[in-house]
Structures are given as structure tokens and as C-alpha cells.
Scaffold this motif. Structure first.
Motif, PDB file in Angstrom:
ATOM      1  N   MET A  90      36.648 -25.923 -99.719  1.00  0.00           N
ATOM      2  CA  MET A  90      36.620 -24.741-100.559  1.00  0.00           C
ATOM      3  C   MET A  90      37.751 -23.727-100.065  1.00  0.00           C
ATOM      4  O   MET A  90      37.993 -23.644 -98.724  1.00  0.00           O
ATOM      5  CB  MET A  90      35.453 -23.927 -99.999  1.00  0.00           C
ATOM      6  N   ALA A  91      38.850 -23.385-101.155  1.00  0.00           N
ATOM      7  CA  ALA A  91      39.778 -22.923-100.647  1.00  0.00           C
ATOM      8  C   ALA A  91      39.888 -21.172-101.318  1.00  0.00           C
ATOM      9  O   ALA A  91      39.396 -21.106-102.402  1.00  0.00           O
ATOM     10  CB  ALA A  91      41.173 -23.524-101.330  1.00  0.00           C
ATOM     11  N   GLU A  92      39.947 -20.306-100.525  1.00  0.00           N
ATOM     12  CA  GLU A  92      40.125 -18.911-100.617  1.00  0.00           C
ATOM     13  C   GLU A  92      41.291 -18.118-100.266  1.00  0.00           C
ATOM     14  O   GLU A  92      41.598 -18.296 -98.911  1.00  0.00           O
ATOM     15  CB  GLU A  92      38.669 -18.404-100.027  1.00  0.00           C
ATOM     16  N   ARG A  93      42.073 -17.498-101.027  1.00  0.00           N
ATOM     17  CA  ARG A  93      43.219 -16.994-100.505  1.00  0.00           C
ATOM     18  C   ARG A  93      42.946 -15.577 -99.731  1.00  0.00           C
ATOM     19  O   ARG A  93      43.883 -15.253 -98.954  1.00  0.00           O
ATOM     20  CB  ARG A  93      43.937 -16.386-101.700  1.00  0.00           C
ATOM     21  N   MET A 102      38.554 -23.298 -96.073  1.00  0.00           N
ATOM     22  CA  MET A 102      39.784 -22.786 -95.980  1.00  0.00           C
ATOM     23  C   MET A 102      40.076 -21.328 -96.331  1.00  0.00           C
ATOM     24  O   MET A 102      40.388 -21.245 -97.471  1.00  0.00           O
ATOM     25  CB  MET A 102      41.046 -23.713 -96.364  1.00  0.00           C
ATOM     26  N   THR A 103      39.935 -20.359 -95.383  1.00  0.00           N
ATOM     27  CA  THR A 103      40.370 -19.157 -96.059  1.00  0.00           C
ATOM     28  C   THR A 103      41.856 -18.474 -95.753  1.00  0.00           C
ATOM     29  O   THR A 103      42.640 -19.807 -95.162  1.00  0.00           O
ATOM     30  CB  THR A 103      39.852 -17.942 -95.325  1.00  0.00           C
ATOM     31  N   LYS A 128      48.302 -19.394 -94.865  1.00  0.00           N
ATOM     32  CA  LYS A 128      48.933 -18.453 -94.163  1.00  0.00           C
ATOM     33  C   LYS A 128      50.527 -18.427 -94.247  1.00  0.00           C
ATOM     34  O   LYS A 128      51.394 -18.073 -93.318  1.00  0.00           O
ATOM     35  CB  LYS A 128      48.740 -18.584 -92.689  1.00  0.00           C
ATOM     36  N   GLU A 129      50.953 -18.781 -95.390  1.00  0.00           N
ATOM     37  CA  GLU A 129      52.460 -18.583 -95.833  1.00  0.00           C
ATOM     38  C   GLU A 129      53.298 -19.634 -95.039  1.00  0.00           C
ATOM     39  O   GLU A 129      54.465 -19.697 -95.335  1.00  0.00           O
ATOM     40  CB  GLU A 129      53.043 -17.319 -95.443  1.00  0.00           C
TER      41      GLU A 129
END
Length: 336
Positions: free
Chosen positions: A1-4, A52-53, A71-72
Motif C-alpha cells: 500500500m503506497a500513500e504519498r 509505504m507512507t 521521500k523524494e
């Protein structure tokens, strides 16, 4: 699960009002509390879920690879068996002179400032848009000690629930239908707003201008599905006004025209959060079944979710939504 974002929960983390619907959609529970309920459910399966936040999905490619940026500074690739895209929607803007002055916000930004960070956006607000979001945020502003000068909407009648509008009117806030923003005035920040009446074709009527001394203007004129990733992946898209923009064609299992790519929530058409949550359950259930993880009670659960959606879409607004859904649902090999 990916969250920006740094935390899971999406829009729920800033929604302090109580939800409608039935018990299954957490009726009479505040959005901020629903977040905790859902996270507790997710934690029951933490051995099977990597969260994954601070992670933005930056690409979905035709070979099935999904690219992510954490995180860029950490760019990596994922090759999933299936993908569920639930990216939600973004706020529409409104065009008028000086609409980029500091002090002019989208409704979501105002909710974030107040309900997430505890920051007042200003002292006196003009709310643009009398849908549910505009009415609810206006009430939340007043609860925070912010004066709401007026609520206006270009439509001849309000779009939100009467229960919200009645609460606002009882507090002495005028709701001006058939009105729009003519211009914003200010040097370094918003100082005044000029509004005027519109005719039945939404043309501004000269000589009907009203001036408001406000330091905040909150724009709440609707949402548009956020689905650039689906377009990038090659999913067939269609513009459907009833669903508020470009949306993916899909089958009854929420699978798009690209095999094993599913979509749910506002990315398939803007509705209430209650419907988005049920669609998420349904898309996840069907995606798991498609890649070989069908639950023993699959049909029972699927039918229950479908019935919940039918109940949520049973009113006049639901009829409007259903007329849009009919244009994108694939039955067999035919597009309806």
C-alpha cells in the motif's frame, strides 16, 4: 500500500462531521474516528501488508511495472500481480481576476488547516459553493470562531443536504444562490471580494454587485477524479459529466480495460465517502480473487457490498450518479 502523505486516511483525517448512511458505512461516526476503525482492521493483517507512507507513485507502465518515489530520494520499481488505484479526486478551481491572492483556498486546504493542524485560516470568510462540502466547512469555520460572511452558489438552488443548509441559516449566514465571484481585491493578500448575480445561463448580470470585506475566500465548487496514472497505464477513459470528469471504463468487478488494473472510489467518479469505502472493499475483494485469492464467502461478501452501494445510491443524487455509471460499466464485451 503506497500513500504519498505521512499518514493513512486520505480525506477522512480532516472530516470532523458525522457520516450518513447505515451502520455498515459507520453512520453517526466522525470521519476522523472512521480512520482509526479502518486502521485497526488493517492492522489485523499486517503480516500480509507492507505500508509505504511518504511514497508517491510516479508511473504505471505497459509492462506492468509501477514506479515509486519515497521521500523524494529513493526511487524504486514494483511488479505487482494486480493494482487497485484509489487516488481520489482533486478540487476544481474557479476563474476570476486575482484568484491567486493569498487567502484564497480550496475547501480541502481549509479543512486541513483547521482540523489537522489547528490553524485558523483567517477571520472572515466568503464560502463559494453550497454543496455538502461548502456547507459543512462553513459550519466548521464557525465552530472554530471564524465569521462566515456569506455562502454563494452559481446554481439556482443549493446542492447540499437541507439539514446542513438549515443549520447554517439558523446561525444567521445568508446563502446566495445564482451568485458567483466577479473579482478578488487586495495587494499582498485578499482584502475584499466582489460577487454578482448570474442569469439562467450563468452569465454575470451587471449592476448586481455586492462587496464583502473578507480575508479568506474558500472555493468549494466540486471535485474532479484524479486518475492520471490510469491514463498513463493505457486504461480506456471517458468523459462523463455525471461522474465529474474523465473516468476509466470498468467491468462490474471494478477491473479497468487493462487486465488486473482495478479502480475504486472517487477516481472512478465523485461520490460521497461512504460509497468510496464500499467500492474499496469491493475492488479489493475482486482483485484478490482475480489473482487466485478468492475467499470462501466471496459471493456473499460481493453481493453485500453491491447492495450497500444500491442503498447509498437510492435517492435523487444517486439516480444522477447511476446514469453516469451506466456509461462506463462493461457488460461482457459490450460498453454500456
Amino acid at each position: 500500500m503506497a500513500e504519498r502523505n505521512k499518514n493513512l486516511g486520505g480525506q477522512l483525517v480532516k472530516q470532523t462531521h458525522m457520516f450518513f448512511g447505515s451502520e455498515k458505512q459507520y453512520a453517526s461516526t466522525r470521519g476522523i474516528d472512521i480512520t482509526g476503525i479502518l486502521l485497526n482492521e488493517l492492522n489485523k493483517y499486517k503480516e500480509n501488508v507492507e505500508i509505504m507512507t511518504d511514497t508517491t507513485i510516479v508511473g504505471m507502465f505497459e509492462d506492468g511495472v509501477v514506479t515509486a518515489l519515497h521521500k523524494e530520494d529513493n526511487y524504486f520499481k514494483i511488479k505487482p500481480d494486480a493494482v487497485v488505484v484509489a487516488t481520489g479526486a482533486f478540487e476544481k478551481a474557479l476563474a476570476f481576476p486575482n484568484n491567486d491572492l493569498p487567502g484564497i483556498y480550496g475547501a480541502g486546504a481549509v479543512q486541513t488547516l483547521m482540523n489537522v493542524y489547528g490553524v485558523k485560516p483567517g477571520n472572515k470568510v466568503l464560502m463559494v459553493g453550497a454543496g455538502n462540502i461548502g456547507l459543512i466547512v462553513s459550519y466548521q469555520l464557525m465552530q472554530a470562531g471564524v465569521e462566515v460572511a456569506a455562502i454563494l452558489d452559481a446554481a439556482p438552488r443549493i446542492g447540499g443536504y437541507l439539514v446542513h443548509a438549515s443549520k447554517i441559516r439558523r446561525m444567521g449566514v445568508p446563502i446566495l444562490t445564482s451568485h458567483t465571484v466577479k473579482s478578488a481585491i487586495g495587494k499582498e493578500f485578499l482584502e475584499k471580494a466582489i460577487v454578482c448575480r448570474v442569469d439562467d445561463k450563468f452569465n454575470q448580470i451587471e449592476g448586481t454587485e455586492i462587496e464583502f470585506d473578507v480575508d479568506v475566500m474558500c472555493i468549494s465548487v466540486g471535485l474532479t477524479p484524479l486518475n492520471e496514472l490510469l491514463s498513463m497505464r493505457g486504461c480506456q477513459m471517458k468523459y462523463v459529466p455525471q461522474l465529474s470528469g474523465m473516468v476509466p471504463l470498468r467491468n462490474e468487478n471494478y477491473e479497468t480495460t487493462i487486465e488486473n488494473v482495478f479502480a475504486a472510489g472517487d477516481t472512478t467518479g465523485v461520490e460521497e465517502a461512504s460509497a468510496a469505502m464500499v467500492e474499496g472493499y469491493l475492488a479489493g475483494l475482486c482483485a484478490a480473487a482475480k489473482i487466485g485469492h478468492m475467499t470462501d464467502d466471496f459471493e456473499e461478501r460481493k453481493n453485500d457490498y453491491v447492495k450497500q452501494l444500491e442503498s447509498l445510491r437510492s435517492g435523487p443524487v444517486g439516480k444522477h450518479i447511476l446514469s453516469g455509471i451506466e456509461q462506463i460499466v462493461i457488460k461482457g464485451e459490450q460498453y454500456v
